[in-house]
Design a protein around this motif. Structure first.
Motif, PDB file in Angstrom:
ATOM      1  N   VAL A   1       0.834  -1.205   0.000  1.00 20.73           N
ATOM      2  CA  VAL A   1       0.000   0.000   0.000  1.00 20.73           C
ATOM      3  C   VAL A   1       0.871   1.258   0.000  1.00 20.73           C
ATOM      4  O   VAL A   1       0.552   2.254  -0.649  1.00 20.73           O
ATOM      5  CB  VAL A   1      -1.011  -0.032   1.174  1.00 20.73           C
ATOM      6  CG1 VAL A   1      -0.318   0.071   2.519  1.00 20.73           C
ATOM      7  CG2 VAL A   1      -2.022   1.082   1.022  1.00 20.73           C
TER       8      VAL A   1
ATOM      9  N   GLU B   1      -9.573  -5.233  -1.577  1.00 19.28           N
ATOM     10  CA  GLU B   1     -10.331  -4.605  -0.486  1.00 19.28           C
ATOM     11  C   GLU B   1      -9.396  -3.884   0.481  1.00 19.28           C
ATOM     12  O   GLU B   1      -9.647  -2.750   0.884  1.00 19.28           O
ATOM     13  CB  GLU B   1     -11.144  -5.671   0.258  1.00 19.28           C
ATOM     14  CG  GLU B   1     -12.015  -5.091   1.361  1.00 19.28           C
ATOM     15  CD  GLU B   1     -12.702  -6.175   2.203  1.00 19.28           C
ATOM     16  OE1 GLU B   1     -12.492  -7.377   1.946  1.00 19.28           O
ATOM     17  OE2 GLU B   1     -13.427  -5.793   3.137  1.00 19.28           O
ATOM     18  N   VAL B   2      -8.292  -4.535   0.836  1.00 13.79           N
ATOM     19  CA  VAL B   2      -7.433  -3.947   1.860  1.00 13.79           C
ATOM     20  C   VAL B   2      -6.694  -2.716   1.335  1.00 13.79           C
ATOM     21  O   VAL B   2      -6.499  -1.740   2.059  1.00 13.79           O
ATOM     22  CB  VAL B   2      -6.471  -5.006   2.459  1.00 13.79           C
ATOM     23  CG1 VAL B   2      -5.396  -5.405   1.490  1.00 13.79           C
ATOM     24  CG2 VAL B   2      -5.845  -4.494   3.742  1.00 13.79           C
TER      25      VAL B   2
ATOM     26  N   LEU C   1      -9.477   0.104   0.827  1.00  7.47           N
ATOM     27  CA  LEU C   1      -9.944   0.643   2.109  1.00  7.47           C
ATOM     28  C   LEU C   1      -8.968   1.717   2.612  1.00  7.47           C
ATOM     29  O   LEU C   1      -9.386   2.777   3.100  1.00  7.47           O
ATOM     30  CB  LEU C   1     -10.068  -0.488   3.147  1.00  7.47           C
ATOM     31  CG  LEU C   1     -10.394  -0.045   4.572  1.00  7.47           C
ATOM     32  CD1 LEU C   1     -11.729   0.695   4.642  1.00  7.47           C
ATOM     33  CD2 LEU C   1     -10.409  -1.234   5.530  1.00  7.47           C
ATOM     34  N   GLN C   2      -7.693   1.456   2.461  1.00  8.59           N
ATOM     35  CA  GLN C   2      -6.700   2.434   2.929  1.00  8.59           C
ATOM     36  C   GLN C   2      -6.714   3.707   2.079  1.00  8.59           C
ATOM     37  O   GLN C   2      -6.512   4.809   2.586  1.00  8.59           O
ATOM     38  CB  GLN C   2      -5.320   1.784   2.989  1.00  8.59           C
ATOM     39  CG  GLN C   2      -5.272   0.821   4.164  1.00  8.59           C
ATOM     40  CD  GLN C   2      -3.984   0.045   4.289  1.00  8.59           C
ATOM     41  OE1 GLN C   2      -3.043   0.473   4.913  1.00  8.59           O
ATOM     42  NE2 GLN C   2      -3.929  -1.117   3.657  1.00  8.59           N
TER      43      GLN C   2
ATOM     44  N   LEU D   1      -9.812   5.643   3.331  1.00 11.03           N
ATOM     45  CA  LEU D   1      -9.592   6.300   4.615  1.00 11.03           C
ATOM     46  C   LEU D   1      -8.681   7.517   4.474  1.00 11.03           C
ATOM     47  O   LEU D   1      -8.811   8.504   5.190  1.00 11.03           O
ATOM     48  CB  LEU D   1      -8.992   5.312   5.622  1.00 11.03           C
ATOM     49  CG  LEU D   1      -9.928   4.193   6.081  1.00 11.03           C
ATOM     50  CD1 LEU D   1      -9.164   3.154   6.886  1.00 11.03           C
ATOM     51  CD2 LEU D   1     -11.073   4.763   6.913  1.00 11.03           C
ATOM     52  N   ALA D   2      -7.734   7.436   3.531  1.00 11.53           N
ATOM     53  CA  ALA D   2      -6.800   8.548   3.319  1.00 11.53           C
ATOM     54  C   ALA D   2      -7.362   9.558   2.323  1.00 11.53           C
ATOM     55  O   ALA D   2      -6.735  10.590   2.091  1.00 11.53           O
ATOM     56  CB  ALA D   2      -5.461   8.005   2.832  1.00 11.53           C
TER      57      ALA D   2
ATOM     58  N   SER E   1      -7.280   9.320  -0.756  1.00 12.06           N
ATOM     59  CA  SER E   1      -6.163   9.473  -1.699  1.00 12.06           C
ATOM     60  C   SER E   1      -6.243   8.380  -2.751  1.00 12.06           C
ATOM     61  O   SER E   1      -5.737   7.276  -2.556  1.00 12.06           O
ATOM     62  CB  SER E   1      -4.819   9.332  -0.959  1.00 12.06           C
ATOM     63  OG  SER E   1      -4.702  10.292   0.056  1.00 12.06           O
TER      64      SER E   1
ATOM     65  N   LEU F   1      -4.968   9.232   9.001  1.00  8.83           N
ATOM     66  CA  LEU F   1      -4.764   7.998   8.249  1.00  8.83           C
ATOM     67  C   LEU F   1      -4.111   8.212   6.883  1.00  8.83           C
ATOM     68  O   LEU F   1      -4.362   7.457   5.950  1.00  8.83           O
ATOM     69  CB  LEU F   1      -6.086   7.225   8.145  1.00  8.83           C
ATOM     70  CG  LEU F   1      -6.678   6.832   9.515  1.00  8.83           C
ATOM     71  CD1 LEU F   1      -7.952   6.008   9.336  1.00  8.83           C
ATOM     72  CD2 LEU F   1      -5.680   6.071  10.378  1.00  8.83           C
TER      73      LEU F   1
ATOM     74  N   LEU G   1      -8.910  -6.000   9.318  1.00 10.18           N
ATOM     75  CA  LEU G   1      -9.050  -6.645   8.003  1.00 10.18           C
ATOM     76  C   LEU G   1      -7.741  -7.347   7.621  1.00 10.18           C
ATOM     77  O   LEU G   1      -7.744  -8.474   7.109  1.00 10.18           O
ATOM     78  CB  LEU G   1      -9.423  -5.598   6.939  1.00 10.18           C
ATOM     79  CG  LEU G   1      -9.455  -6.108   5.499  1.00 10.18           C
ATOM     80  CD1 LEU G   1     -10.476  -7.225   5.322  1.00 10.18           C
ATOM     81  CD2 LEU G   1      -9.752  -4.971   4.515  1.00 10.18           C
TER      82      LEU G   1
END
Lengths: 301, 301
Positions: free
Chosen positions: A70, A95-96, A99-100, A103-104, A106, B61, B99
């Motif tokens: 990521v 998904e992982v 999701l990040q 949340l960012a 970005s 985040l 997750l």
């Protein structure tokens, strides 16, 4: 074919030990294989141009093989990448990562494609005119694939003096390279192999980490030039290898000899051992041509 | 109060530049503040015992402040940690960490508590008999908090000769330390401040990153001993600071002078600049007592 070892240790990154990541240069591709935490810094240290990486292959979703992904994707964005990026890995990887991003707040400014894997059989997952990539189903604590990278057989080489002597029109040279017989200026059929010879033998590389000893992979990796097979443990800790679904150096060598590979590379060492020589010695008792991967090392084949 | 700078650069980790992470030692606590990729390796380099970290505070985040968190949590597990761990950070932090645990089928063997933040007002989020931690709502591209760490006023110090002269029974010494007046052996009330003096002034540290210039934080951080305020840019790039919701060194200094802090620490530098001295000079034109954070530096206050 050039292989750069960015990291080759198991479990956790340390000051001098990076977790699994490799870059394979093959036919103008720059494939990134696994991406432990800190991989982006290792890429910088190796002076590998980020934009040349267009395909990332993740074996499984344990942290020492993917916690750097990521961050790398995010850094590509900060560096205003425009090149497409393809990520291959187990289902869940999309998904992982997304999701990040969410949340960012970005999102990438380049196209990011996820190719999620679920099959327990070997599959062709990438192909162009020069290279194929197949999965190698492995057996670990969670769903895991190794990857087989194969050059395709290239064009046949013209024997120029023979071609000229056979009075073949230049327009047919391409057909000759492709292996066809052709008709010459005099109307005679010229057998391909009388005026050409085979191109160089295509190279192949099999990456197998993490896995317990699994003979089922032998047919898939048969006769590869280079096999990387994890060897987390030495035989003295075979019970730990069994418990954690990893392999010993000896087991890696047993796979290498059955698959009739040219060279075996060891790696994914537990940091419990003082040095790496014992891994090489243990494997060489079974299979002669063994090399140790080490962070920062490169291999050319 | 000791502050270790594990990383102080913005955006992406590089060979010699780590992204934001700090360890604050205060009253026997070891608080980890932000956790960019590679923080666990920086902790090892600083020889900070992993088990002493029981509280992690994440400001927001964006990757350069939290991509190292899941790796650290995972490494704690591999090292068979048993100590509880508390993670404070924006809502969503629990989902993204769990997750990854789910995908890796690797759950912690220690108790992991998430304290998710959503308030836009300053809140008391941690307290024991010696220390308080409050949030400092910041203004960035996504929901962000700084953190204010405050020692509580400790016991008063006994003036032993005065206490003995006042003929006070030893049983009352604790009450005296707590600031109460007491009755002596002769039945007379002894005023507390005639036999004690105030303990050392409690220390305080405010961590403010990432944020644009925001005067609303001044009342929250008023009179702190040490203020870390991000200074991603110099004034020459004030337009970029505005666009990306970061601060310049001059803006950091303006906050410092309004809040009447003792020391201003700068950090979260963009790597576009050749050196760090220009940050210090720019801030010192407004506020005198400025220090530059740098990876690997420690400050004792």
């Amino acid at each position: 074919m050039k292989l750069s070892i960015l990291g080759c240790y198991s479990a956790t990154p340390r000051a001098l030990n990076n977790t699994t990541s490799q870059v394979l240069e093959i036919k103008n591709h720059m494939f990134l294989i696994d991406c432990g935490e800190g991989t982006q810094v290792q890429l910088r240290k190796h002076k590998i141009k980020f934009n040349r990486i267009k395909h990332i292959f993740i074996s499984h979703l344990h942290g020492d093989h993917f916690f750097g992904l990521v961050g790398l994707i995010s850094t590509f964005r900060l560096l205003t990448r425009e090149t497409d990026l393809h990520v291959y890995g187990p289902k869940g990887i999309k998904e992982v990562v997304t999701l990040q991003m969410k949340l960012a707040d970005s999102w990438t400014n380049y196209n990011l494609y996820f190719h999620e894997l679920t099959s327990k059989k070997s599959e062709l997952i990438f192909e162009d005119d020069k290279v194929e990539v197949h999965t190698i189903p492995l057996k670990h604590r969670i769903y895991t694939n190794g990857y087989l990278f194969k050059e395709k057989q290239g064009d046949r080489k013209l024997n120029i003096s023979a071609v000229e002597e056979a009075n073949i029109n230049v327009a047919y040279y391409r057909k000759l390279k492709q292996g066809f017989d052709v008709v010459n200026e005099d109307g005679l059929t010229i057998k391909n192999d009388t005026v050409t010879q085979a191109g160089p033998k295509p190279k192949s590389y099999a990456f197998c980490s993490d896995t317990m000893y699994k003979e089922d992979i032998v047919p898939i990796i048969k006769n590869v030039d280079v096999l990387y097979h994890e060897s987390t443990f030495l035989e003295q800790h075979a019970h730990l290898a069994g418990k954690t679904k990893h392999s010993t150096a000896k087991e890696a060598a047993r796979i290498a000899i059955q698959a009739n590979v040219d060279t075996l590379l060891l790696g994914h060492y537990s940091t419990r051992y003082d040095g790496l020589n014992a891994f090489k010695q243990e494997a060489q008792a079974v299979f002669k041509n063994v090399e140790l991967t080490e962070d920062g090392k490169t291999f050319e084949f």
